[in-house]
Design an enzyme around this catalytic site. Structure first.
Site, PDB file in Angstrom:
ATOM      1  N   CYS A 259     -20.759  23.565   9.032  1.00 19.68           N
ATOM      2  CA  CYS A 259     -20.876  22.603   9.749  1.00 19.68           C
ATOM      3  C   CYS A 259     -22.188  23.057  10.556  1.00 19.68           C
ATOM      4  CB  CYS A 259     -19.941  23.187  11.168  1.00 19.68           C
ATOM      5  SG  CYS A 259     -19.804  25.076  11.322  1.00 19.68           S
ATOM      6  N   HIS A 307     -17.298  26.982  14.494  1.00 24.35           N
ATOM      7  CA  HIS A 307     -17.232  25.661  14.934  1.00 24.35           C
ATOM      8  C   HIS A 307     -17.743  24.881  15.235  1.00 24.35           C
ATOM      9  CE1 HIS A 307     -15.802  22.725  11.076  1.00 24.35           C
ATOM     10  NE2 HIS A 307     -15.799  22.146  12.545  1.00 24.35           N
ATOM     11  N   HIS A 319     -17.723  15.676  11.580  1.00 19.11           N
ATOM     12  CA  HIS A 319     -17.986  16.907  11.297  1.00 19.11           C
ATOM     13  C   HIS A 319     -18.413  17.619   9.613  1.00 19.11           C
ATOM     14  CE1 HIS A 319     -14.108  18.997  11.607  1.00 19.11           C
ATOM     15  NE2 HIS A 319     -13.371  18.087  11.109  1.00 19.11           N
TER      16      HIS A 319
END
Length: 344
Positions: A259, A307, A319
């Protein structure tokens, strides 16, 4: 002589006992079968796998941080070692200069005992007292003072390098631990997926594909990139070119990402340097609320900020999701949003 007697027939009591024992065994077996836990269904497996992916990502971001620290330490150690080598060369030149002075004195009829001590004995302990020796010439005193300063600086650099080397060893150990923790969680998730039947795996894959398609439709229908600031828009445009790319722990492109690896790469394509992990990217700009988000802003999820994605508009994020989903659009509502960050 061998016996030919007929085997004794079981008595009525013995038959009853054997029958009861067999019946009990069957009953216990049936009870065990009933008591055994049911095999988790497809949706339960998916939920457990998603939870394991989150745990793996937590470990991955810590792994990324340890690796970044390792790379920084390696550069600093290399610079220190270069400085030590340069200063050692300078120190040797100064000693040679002082030695030349002593040689000239010797040829002129004698050598100062203190200079001889410096050159042939223990110069380190001697240097602390050398400045008080008034019998030395001005040039010799200056040379000795320079040597003294060089030696002290050199000792400090060596001590600093030793400390950083110890830190590097600890960081490498931490790196290995975080990598193993992430890999163990991913392996556990894969083992769970392997418990599904081929049909269930196919159904799960179809569901993921439908969700990704719906997310892409919503994402592509989001606010145009032009509505974002120039660099944020450029970062989002770059990330869009990586839709469908694989998610791999620690990857920063060009064909796979995690990520924070995707967000760092995307902003890099826009000419903006941001840090490597979610924890540090959270401080790479100005924090903003959900109502202030514009396409291209960084968006952070979960209490521990493990994240990150890029805001795509229309309540969507682009993402690097997890090993199953890869790089995709997804609704912001699917994860606990914390805040956005406007870079630059």
């Amino acid at each position: 002589m061998a016996s030919h007697r007929r085997p004794k027939q079981p008595t009525r009591t013995r038959v009853t006992v054997l029958t009861a024992t067999a019946a009990a065994a069957v009953a216990l077996s049936s009870q065990s079968a009933v008591a055994a836990p049911d095999k988790p269904n497809k949706d339960e497996v998916k939920a457990k796998v998603d939870a394991l992916y989150e745990e793996a990502e937590q470990a991955t971001e810590k792994f990324n941080g340890a690796r970044e620290h390792q790379e920084k330490l390696e550069k600093e150690i290399a610079q220190l070692q270069d400085a030590v080598a340069r200063d050692q060369g300078g120190l040797n030149d100064l000693r040679n200069t002082l030695g030349s002075m002593a040689t000239a004195q010797y040829r002129g009829g004698g050598i100062d005992p203190s200079v001889a001590l410096l050159l042939s004995g223990d110069p380190e302990s001697y240097l602390d007292k050398a400045s008080t020796l008034q019998q030395l010439s001005g040039r010799q005193l200056q040379a000795i003072a320079e040597i003294q300063a060089k030696q002290r600086a050199l000792a400090q650099q060596r001590q600093e390098a030793t400390g950083k080397l110890a830190d590097l060893d600890a960081t490498r150990k931490e790196l290995g631990e975080k990598k193993k923790a992430a890999q163990d969680k991913l392996a556990e998730a894969q083992a769970l997926l392997n418990t599904l039947t081929a049909q269930e795996r196919s159904q799960l894959k179809d569901e993921e594909a439908q969700q990704s398609k719906a997310g892409r439709t919503a994402g592509e229908g989001a606010a145009p990139v032009a509505s974002a600031s120039g660099r944020a828009g450029a970062a989002l445009a770059a990330a869009k070119t990586k839709l469908g790319s694989a998610y791999i722990m620690g990857a920063t492109g060009p064909s796979a990402y995690d990520c924070s690896g995707l967000t760092q790469w995307a902003y890099g394509q826009a000419g903006v340097s941001i840090s490597r992990t979610t924890y540090t990217q959270a401080n790479d700009g100005t924090r903003i609320g959900r109502s202030q988000l514009q396409p291209g802003d960084l968006v952070f999820f979960y209490d521990d900020l493990h994240h990150v994605g890029l805001y795509a508009g229309n309540n969507m994020t682009l993402h690097a999701s997890n090993p199953r989903g890869g790089v995709k659009y997804e609704s912001m509502d699917n994860m606990p949003f914390q805040f956005g960050v406007r870079v630059g």
